[in-house]
Design a protein around this motif. Sequence first.
Motif, mmCIF file in Angstrom:
data_model
loop_
_atom_site.group_PDB
_atom_site.id
_atom_site.type_symbol
_atom_site.label_atom_id
_atom_site.label_comp_id
_atom_site.label_asym_id
_atom_site.label_seq_id
_atom_site.Cartn_x
_atom_site.Cartn_y
_atom_site.Cartn_z
ATOM 1 N N UNK A 135 15.589 1.876 -8.231
ATOM 2 C CA UNK A 135 15.924 1.998 -9.652
ATOM 3 C C UNK A 135 14.988 2.983 -10.347
ATOM 4 N N UNK A 136 13.718 2.956 -9.987
ATOM 5 C CA UNK A 136 12.744 3.879 -10.574
ATOM 6 C C UNK A 136 12.938 5.282 -10.021
ATOM 7 N N UNK A 138 14.535 -3.592 -13.200
ATOM 8 C CA UNK A 138 15.498 -2.625 -12.657
ATOM 9 C C UNK A 138 16.390 -2.070 -13.758
ATOM 10 N N UNK A 139 16.811 -2.953 -14.665
ATOM 11 C CA UNK A 139 17.678 -2.512 -15.749
ATOM 12 C C UNK A 139 16.937 -1.566 -16.692
ATOM 13 N N UNK A 191 16.852 1.785 -14.878
ATOM 14 C CA UNK A 191 18.182 2.406 -14.834
ATOM 15 C C UNK A 191 18.609 2.928 -16.196
ATOM 16 N N UNK A 192 18.231 2.230 -17.263
ATOM 17 C CA UNK A 192 18.570 2.700 -18.609
ATOM 18 C C UNK A 192 17.923 4.051 -18.889
ATOM 19 N N UNK A 193 16.665 4.199 -18.480
ATOM 20 C CA UNK A 193 15.959 5.469 -18.695
ATOM 21 C C UNK A 193 16.639 6.590 -17.927
ATOM 22 N N UNK A 194 16.994 6.326 -16.680
ATOM 23 C CA UNK A 194 17.589 7.375 -15.854
ATOM 24 C C UNK A 194 19.018 7.697 -16.306
ATOM 25 N N UNK A 195 19.716 6.697 -16.824
ATOM 26 C CA UNK A 195 21.064 6.954 -17.357
ATOM 27 C C UNK A 195 21.002 7.878 -18.569
ATOM 28 N N UNK A 235 8.912 1.004 -17.103
ATOM 29 C CA UNK A 235 8.737 -0.297 -16.442
ATOM 30 C C UNK A 235 7.331 -0.829 -16.694
ATOM 31 N N UNK A 236 6.327 0.050 -16.560
ATOM 32 C CA UNK A 236 4.943 -0.378 -16.789
ATOM 33 C C UNK A 236 4.747 -0.860 -18.224
#
Length: 330
Positions: A194-195, A224-225, A228-232, A256-257
């Motif tokens: 996910x990251x 994970x969500x 995924x939100x950042x990458x989306x 995430x951190x």
Amino acid sequence: MTDSKKKRMSMLDSLATAGTPPAAGSMMSSNRALRSARDAVDAHHVWELDPAEIQDERYSERLDPRDVHDLRASIEQNGQTVPILVRRHPAETNRYLLVYGRRRLEAIRASDRVSKVRALIANLDDTAALRAQVSENTGRRELSYIERALFAQELLDSGFGSQAQIAEVLNVTRSSVSMSISVAKAVGPALAHAIGPAHGVGRPRWEALAKELSDTGIDQDELCQVALDVRTKAAATEQKDEEPRADPSVSAFEAVARHMKKSAARAGGTRPRPKTKALVIDGKTAGAIKKSSRALRLDLTDVDEAFAEWLDARAQDVLQELHDRWRRET
């Protein structure tokens, strides 16, 4: 030896010097692996193969393979300047197994203008092929820390060998392999994917994230969500032909951190701290065992290397024996 033959024989050697050079010891090991692959090449001849005849059954290395569109355009315009390396399939005639060159192979498979892939064919066993794969990639320094950690864990879980054998193949110390595998297990493949690769995020930050995960027991589906939100959002920016401000996977790691720190702050310190007990062998402290609500962690930090190797080879049997003893006693 003719000039043309010398040129063909040095083709694999030139791959070892591509990109930014690694440390001297790593370079020597990489050169040895690539020279071994060169020496195994059939007649040092570059073949033109049908991409459909080549299978990729290698251990996975990358979390986020980059789009091969630019590489495909370059090959279509300038030709494939560097051949891939394959080996003959052990059971099927006119079939080959990829050793390295996945992106070049994918680019040609996606092309409607290039129908053949230029390849060197080598006689390599599984271990030699893995060494060549690792050496070619480390020579180009393409793998991030978490990709290397997951790669080491996959080698261990698949039964490739012990941590010492994996360290030899990867040309690193056994302790670094052990730490990498512990980080990979704590983070887990779902959160790591996910990251993404997060190039530039090194060992200390991944170790800190892994420790926080072990200590807090936070829900990884939630993390994970977040990633995924950042990458989306980053992908949506790219579709608008806007330049992303940073590597999306690095941004996902940082998100995430931050989310973990906020969650810990909201908890207000009410989460119970893991219980730690010192482990003693022959009257000397050998490490510690830490128990939290979600995990039991065993760290042996000061033991004899021979004992560590022995335990590493028998860990599964020892754990099963202790579990059987627990069932008998309870």
